[in-house]
Design a protein around this motif. Structure first.
Motif, PDB file in Angstrom:
ATOM      1  N   THR A 209       4.484 -37.780 -10.873  1.00  0.00           N
ATOM      2  CA  THR A 209       5.009 -38.197  -9.593  1.00  0.00           C
ATOM      3  C   THR A 209       6.539 -38.054  -9.516  1.00  0.00           C
ATOM      4  OG1 THR A 209       5.083 -40.503 -10.368  1.00  0.00           O
ATOM      5  CG2 THR A 209       3.105 -39.788  -9.206  1.00  0.00           C
ATOM      6  N   MET A 210       7.119 -37.328 -10.463  1.00  0.00           N
ATOM      7  CA  MET A 210       8.559 -37.143 -10.471  1.00  0.00           C
ATOM      8  C   MET A 210       9.003 -36.462  -9.184  1.00  0.00           C
ATOM      9  SD  MET A 210      10.935 -35.214 -13.283  1.00  0.00           S
ATOM     10  CE  MET A 210      10.372 -36.343 -14.571  1.00  0.00           C
ATOM     11  N   ALA A 211      10.027 -37.008  -8.551  1.00  0.00           N
ATOM     12  CA  ALA A 211      10.497 -36.468  -7.279  1.00  0.00           C
ATOM     13  C   ALA A 211      11.059 -35.062  -7.452  1.00  0.00           C
ATOM     14  CB  ALA A 211      11.554 -37.390  -6.698  1.00  0.00           C
ATOM     15  N   LEU A 212      10.845 -34.233  -6.443  1.00  0.00           N
ATOM     16  CA  LEU A 212      11.385 -32.877  -6.475  1.00  0.00           C
ATOM     17  C   LEU A 212      12.854 -32.905  -6.086  1.00  0.00           C
ATOM     18  CD1 LEU A 212       8.547 -30.870  -4.678  1.00  0.00           C
ATOM     19  CD2 LEU A 212       8.885 -31.212  -7.126  1.00  0.00           C
ATOM     20  N   PRO A 213      13.625 -31.939  -6.579  1.00  0.00           N
ATOM     21  CA  PRO A 213      15.044 -31.876  -6.201  1.00  0.00           C
ATOM     22  C   PRO A 213      15.198 -31.364  -4.771  1.00  0.00           C
ATOM     23  CG  PRO A 213      14.468 -29.981  -7.518  1.00  0.00           C
ATOM     24  CD  PRO A 213      13.259 -30.874  -7.532  1.00  0.00           C
ATOM     25  N   TYR A 214      16.404 -31.482  -4.262  1.00  0.00           N
ATOM     26  CA  TYR A 214      16.784 -30.893  -2.979  1.00  0.00           C
ATOM     27  C   TYR A 214      17.698 -29.713  -3.268  1.00  0.00           C
ATOM     28  CZ  TYR A 214      15.153 -35.218  -0.755  1.00  0.00           C
ATOM     29  OH  TYR A 214      14.388 -36.273  -0.329  1.00  0.00           O
TER      30      TYR A 214
ATOM     31  N   LYS B  22       8.948 -32.263   5.012  1.00  0.00           N
ATOM     32  CA  LYS B  22       8.710 -32.709   6.388  1.00  0.00           C
ATOM     33  C   LYS B  22       9.997 -32.902   7.169  1.00  0.00           C
ATOM     34  CE  LYS B  22       4.559 -35.186   4.896  1.00  0.00           C
ATOM     35  NZ  LYS B  22       3.926 -36.517   4.755  1.00  0.00           N
ATOM     36  N   THR B  23      11.116 -33.065   6.463  1.00  0.00           N
ATOM     37  CA  THR B  23      12.396 -33.267   7.137  1.00  0.00           C
ATOM     38  C   THR B  23      13.197 -31.970   7.228  1.00  0.00           C
ATOM     39  OG1 THR B  23      13.626 -33.862   5.115  1.00  0.00           O
ATOM     40  CG2 THR B  23      12.448 -35.629   6.249  1.00  0.00           C
ATOM     41  N   LYS B  24      12.558 -30.846   6.962  1.00  0.00           N
ATOM     42  CA  LYS B  24      13.144 -29.507   7.059  1.00  0.00           C
ATOM     43  C   LYS B  24      14.151 -29.210   5.953  1.00  0.00           C
ATOM     44  CE  LYS B  24      14.507 -29.997  11.390  1.00  0.00           C
ATOM     45  NZ  LYS B  24      15.016 -29.640  12.742  1.00  0.00           N
ATOM     46  N   ARG B  25      14.049 -29.922   4.836  1.00  0.00           N
ATOM     47  CA  ARG B  25      14.943 -29.701   3.709  1.00  0.00           C
ATOM     48  C   ARG B  25      14.242 -28.880   2.619  1.00  0.00           C
ATOM     49  NH1 ARG B  25      16.615 -34.459   6.024  1.00  0.00           N
ATOM     50  NH2 ARG B  25      18.882 -34.737   6.134  1.00  0.00           N
ATOM     51  N   ILE B  26      14.981 -27.995   1.976  1.00  0.00           N
ATOM     52  CA  ILE B  26      14.422 -27.128   0.934  1.00  0.00           C
ATOM     53  C   ILE B  26      14.202 -27.943  -0.336  1.00  0.00           C
ATOM     54  CG2 ILE B  26      14.827 -25.113  -0.522  1.00  0.00           C
ATOM     55  CD1 ILE B  26      16.538 -23.947   1.734  1.00  0.00           C
ATOM     56  N   ARG B  27      12.970 -27.839  -0.881  1.00  0.00           N
ATOM     57  CA  ARG B  27      12.628 -28.605  -2.075  1.00  0.00           C
ATOM     58  C   ARG B  27      12.150 -27.750  -3.238  1.00  0.00           C
ATOM     59  NH1 ARG B  27      11.800 -33.894  -0.616  1.00  0.00           N
ATOM     60  NH2 ARG B  27      12.051 -34.310  -2.850  1.00  0.00           N
ATOM     61  N   GLY B  28      11.986 -26.462  -3.021  1.00  0.00           N
ATOM     62  CA  GLY B  28      11.525 -25.611  -4.115  1.00  0.00           C
ATOM     63  C   GLY B  28      11.692 -24.139  -3.790  1.00  0.00           C
ATOM     64  N   VAL B  29      11.916 -23.333  -4.822  1.00  0.00           N
ATOM     65  CA  VAL B  29      11.988 -21.880  -4.682  1.00  0.00           C
ATOM     66  C   VAL B  29      11.184 -21.265  -5.822  1.00  0.00           C
ATOM     67  CG1 VAL B  29      14.183 -21.827  -5.936  1.00  0.00           C
ATOM     68  CG2 VAL B  29      13.515 -19.866  -4.535  1.00  0.00           C
TER      69      VAL B  29
ATOM     70  N   LEU C 249       3.754 -24.319  -7.470  1.00  0.00           N
ATOM     71  CA  LEU C 249       3.950 -24.532  -6.037  1.00  0.00           C
ATOM     72  C   LEU C 249       2.884 -25.467  -5.479  1.00  0.00           C
ATOM     73  CD1 LEU C 249       5.148 -24.039  -3.261  1.00  0.00           C
ATOM     74  CD2 LEU C 249       4.008 -21.799  -3.218  1.00  0.00           C
ATOM     75  N   ILE C 250       1.648 -25.262  -5.875  1.00  0.00           N
ATOM     76  CA  ILE C 250       0.558 -26.140  -5.423  1.00  0.00           C
ATOM     77  C   ILE C 250       0.808 -27.576  -5.856  1.00  0.00           C
ATOM     78  CG2 ILE C 250      -1.900 -26.667  -5.728  1.00  0.00           C
ATOM     79  CD1 ILE C 250      -2.375 -23.618  -5.917  1.00  0.00           C
ATOM     80  N   GLU C 251       1.229 -27.747  -7.096  1.00  0.00           N
ATOM     81  CA  GLU C 251       1.508 -29.098  -7.601  1.00  0.00           C
ATOM     82  C   GLU C 251       2.687 -29.727  -6.864  1.00  0.00           C
ATOM     83  OE1 GLU C 251      -0.363 -30.864  -9.708  1.00  0.00           O
ATOM     84  OE2 GLU C 251      -1.731 -29.145  -9.590  1.00  0.00           O
ATOM     85  N   ASP C 252       3.702 -28.919  -6.559  1.00  0.00           N
ATOM     86  CA  ASP C 252       4.867 -29.440  -5.860  1.00  0.00           C
ATOM     87  C   ASP C 252       4.529 -29.831  -4.419  1.00  0.00           C
ATOM     88  OD1 ASP C 252       6.307 -29.091  -8.148  1.00  0.00           O
ATOM     89  OD2 ASP C 252       7.413 -27.327  -7.472  1.00  0.00           O
TER      90      ASP C 252
END
Length: 224
Positions: free
Chosen positions: A34-39, A195-202, A214-217
């Protein structure tokens, strides 16, 4: 009785230690799951980790700007269409014979795992919109057996798509960010947006192994 007492006590201690170890390991695994993803707030994709959600608006001002294009069905798809949803974006063209077929195949792996999930959208922007008309995009979708109704293939004004790709999605990272709309856009990146239009993964869209991440994220974002 005196003979068995120490053995019983030892058994209880062993059981307690095993149970404690299992509890610690299990909690650690859940914590990592459940570790939060970076921005990502800049085109160099330097990750920014924020624990306090109240700080997000202050420290992560960059968001995907509003857009409006038509999809393969000639339906208007805009920010309003995916408001409050997670989405994955990539940039392709239907006549591409190099990385695009692999990218489409890999995006389909992710899409198929979420095809009944209306909270996640997939946006494939054409980088040759003067060629990729709605009818061409429809044929491309059929050819690739894509049935997820939440996956839109978008076409429209070239310079608008290129500006959105480079300035909002950072599609070509810091190298592409310095290019203008006259230079051809070609990138293997998949961009995960919350959901807030912010990039969380590449992710590298040519690598199937990265699709599982990607699926897990996406699951992690859904749990936020």
């Amino acid at each position: 009785m005196d003979y068995w007492a120490p053995k019983i006590a030892k058994m209880f201690r062993t059981a307690f230690l095993l149970l404690s170890s299992w509890f610690i390991i299990n909690c650690s695994e859940k914590a990592s799951d459940t570790m939060a993803l970076p921005y990502y707030n800049a085109p160099d994709f330097t990750p920014v980790f924020i624990q306090n959600e109240a700080e997000v608006k202050e420290k992560i001002p960059h968001t995907i700007r509003d857009f409006s294009f038509i999809n393969q069905d000639s339906a208007l798809i805009s920010q309003a269409t995916i408001e409050g949803k997670i989405h994955v974006a990539n940039f392709i063209f239907t006549s591409c014979i190099s990385i695009c077929p692999v990218m489409t195949k890999n995006m389909k792996l992710v899409s198929d795992s979420l095809k009944n999930d209306g909270s996640v959208a997939f946006l494939s922007y054409s980088v040759t919109p003067w060629i990729d008309t709605p009818s061409v995009l429809t044929a491309f979708k059929v050819k690739n057996n894509i049935r997820n109704p939440h996956w839109h293939f978008l076409t429209g004004n070239r310079s608008t798509i290129y500006a959105l790709a480079r300035q909002s999605y950072f599609a070509e990272e810091d190298i592409g960010f310095s290019k203008d709309s006259s230079e051809f856009l070609h990138t293997e990146h998949f961009i995960l947006v919350d959901k807030t239009k912010r990039i969380r993964g590449v992710y590298n869209g040519t690598l199937s192994l990265e699709m599982q991440q990607l699926i897990e994220d996406i699951k992690t974002l859904k749990a936020e």
